[in-house]
Design an enzyme around this catalytic site. Sequence first.
Site, PDB file in Angstrom:
ATOM      1  N   LEU A  64      50.666  15.259  33.125  1.00 53.04           N
ATOM      2  CA  LEU A  64      51.174  15.718  34.421  1.00 53.04           C
ATOM      3  C   LEU A  64      51.499  14.569  35.361  1.00 53.04           C
ATOM      4  CD1 LEU A  64      51.702  17.995  36.504  1.00 53.04           C
ATOM      5  CD2 LEU A  64      49.255  17.910  37.050  1.00 53.04           C
TER       6      LEU A  64
ATOM      7  N   GLN B 176      49.797  24.208  33.411  1.00 49.56           N
ATOM      8  CA  GLN B 176      50.214  22.837  33.145  1.00 49.56           C
ATOM      9  C   GLN B 176      51.053  22.743  31.878  1.00 49.56           C
ATOM     10  OE1 GLN B 176      47.124  20.031  33.911  1.00 49.56           O
ATOM     11  NE2 GLN B 176      48.070  18.398  32.717  1.00 49.56           N
TER      12      GLN B 176
ATOM     13  N   TYR C 254      36.306  34.228  40.766  1.00 47.29           N
ATOM     14  CA  TYR C 254      35.014  33.618  40.461  1.00 47.29           C
ATOM     15  C   TYR C 254      34.062  34.717  40.014  1.00 47.29           C
ATOM     16  CZ  TYR C 254      36.161  29.051  42.420  1.00 47.29           C
ATOM     17  OH  TYR C 254      36.702  27.825  42.633  1.00 47.29           O
TER      18      TYR C 254
END
Length: 552
Positions: free
Chosen positions: A22, A122, A227
């Site tokens: 990245l 990504q 979460y």
Amino acid sequence: MALRSHRGTDEQVSVLIVGGSLVGLSTALFLRLHGVDCLSVERHSGTAIHPRAGHFQLRTVEILRWAGLEDEVKRRSEEKYLLNGGINNVESLAGREIASYFPNLNAGVEEFSPTLRLFIDQDVLEPILRTRAQELGAGLRNRVECTALEQDDTGVTATLRDLDDGGETTVRSDYVVAADGNRSPTRERLGIAMRGHGVLSNSVTIYFRSDVGLAPLLEGRDQGVNYVTNPVLRGFFRLDRTGNRGFLVVNLIGDTARPEIVAAYPSAPWANAAQSIDEQRALELVRAAIGVPEIPVVIEDIAKWQAVADSAERYREGRVFLAGDAAHTMPPNGGFGGNTGVQDAHNLAWKLAFALRGVADPRLLETYDDERRAIGELTVEQAYTRYVTRVAPYLGTEGMQALVDDFSIEIGCRCNSAAVVLEPGDDEALHEHPRESKGRPGSRAPHVLVPRDGARVSTLDLFGNGFVLLAGADGAAWHEAALSAAGQFGVPLDGYVIGDAASGFADAYGISQAGAVLVRPDGVVAWRAVGAESEPQRVVRRALASVLCKED
């Protein structure tokens, strides 16, 4: 890209980038946008294979906008994720909500930016960056590792090894950017230590799919990041928009909310989720996080990794610069890691370009460490604060930074260095809310819609390749003075007189209609004149010389 030969070496290039993930790809892209020849070498065979670094913040998307990639990135984001998904904390996907951190990821962003926060994996983003960098002429090589660097007064000689045939070549470069990850061999060779909180947990990421789908469990809850806090585990989900596929990060195992357990085991065995992980154990953890026993789930892959909160003691050694995880490692909480790395590259690229072209003194490169190390340390600490408060409260608050709001971290960090002309009495605060910065030197230039060519565009769309002088409606003298000074220095500069007083430009930038601001190529306000001056050309010339670290 054709590389030049150099006496005693096989090839020569202006900037060698060690790493092609990245941050390495971003560095190559940004350098090419500034016209710098560069070569990136990456030991892996291709781009990312797992969907890491998925939360891209406003400043990063603004940078991708400058690079011409915002539309494609947004389109690919929407293919997989809900655009405005929130971030919350639940007992399980089937259980009650414990807390809501972002009910809507993009609530209120239109006040500050023409962009949006995005979720994009990504492994989807990296090929987009790679393709654009290649189109612009960047050299990109995979299955190549850098095994040695030797510096002298005029450059760096790197030894590169082809991992397929074992052959070695040498490359001579003016500078090297080390974007080779959190275990950076380059950083190790340079003897640059890391400091901070160290390893927080041995975590796992479990990639899975559920053919029956989890969508019914998500009704009424925007899907962004969920979460999970329950007696079995602490971690978080990221699911695609269907709810059928995603991953679960597991940081802690067991009920760390019980003080007697924490007190009884000072070695924190619950922070080793990676120990004895296998497909069956992964299935148990995913089902516990979903909250529906025996729900059909297929485990597709398991990745082990460490949550770490550390910063490099310096970002530069001679002609070698650290960027991304090589310079700072942080837990994923808050989504700062990849974003901070891309912003490192953005800050460094224009400085390398201007130093290589000779329009700036090489001392300008010292400001990379001055600016980005302070910001990197801040984001590491803010990621640690979010890790403690959202995942591991047993660590306690001693030595923990107070939580700073996300707008202030994303687009409110300030650059305090020789590349900024700070105003008298400036407190050199490292961050402030973008509503309060008002164009203060060192801050990101505010987003304001202003008239241009019969349309209204964001001021952010005026920045990118050279300096920009923005003057108020009565600031034509600043405009002429800036163009003259830039011509004398040979510096690219565009000037605009914002003649529409109703746009709110002057107020947003903290100036009168007779004032002006000078903005750096990275969109940071470099200098500001609140009103008119009797000798505008002398004042602008002195400011520009100062920012370029040159003698006036």
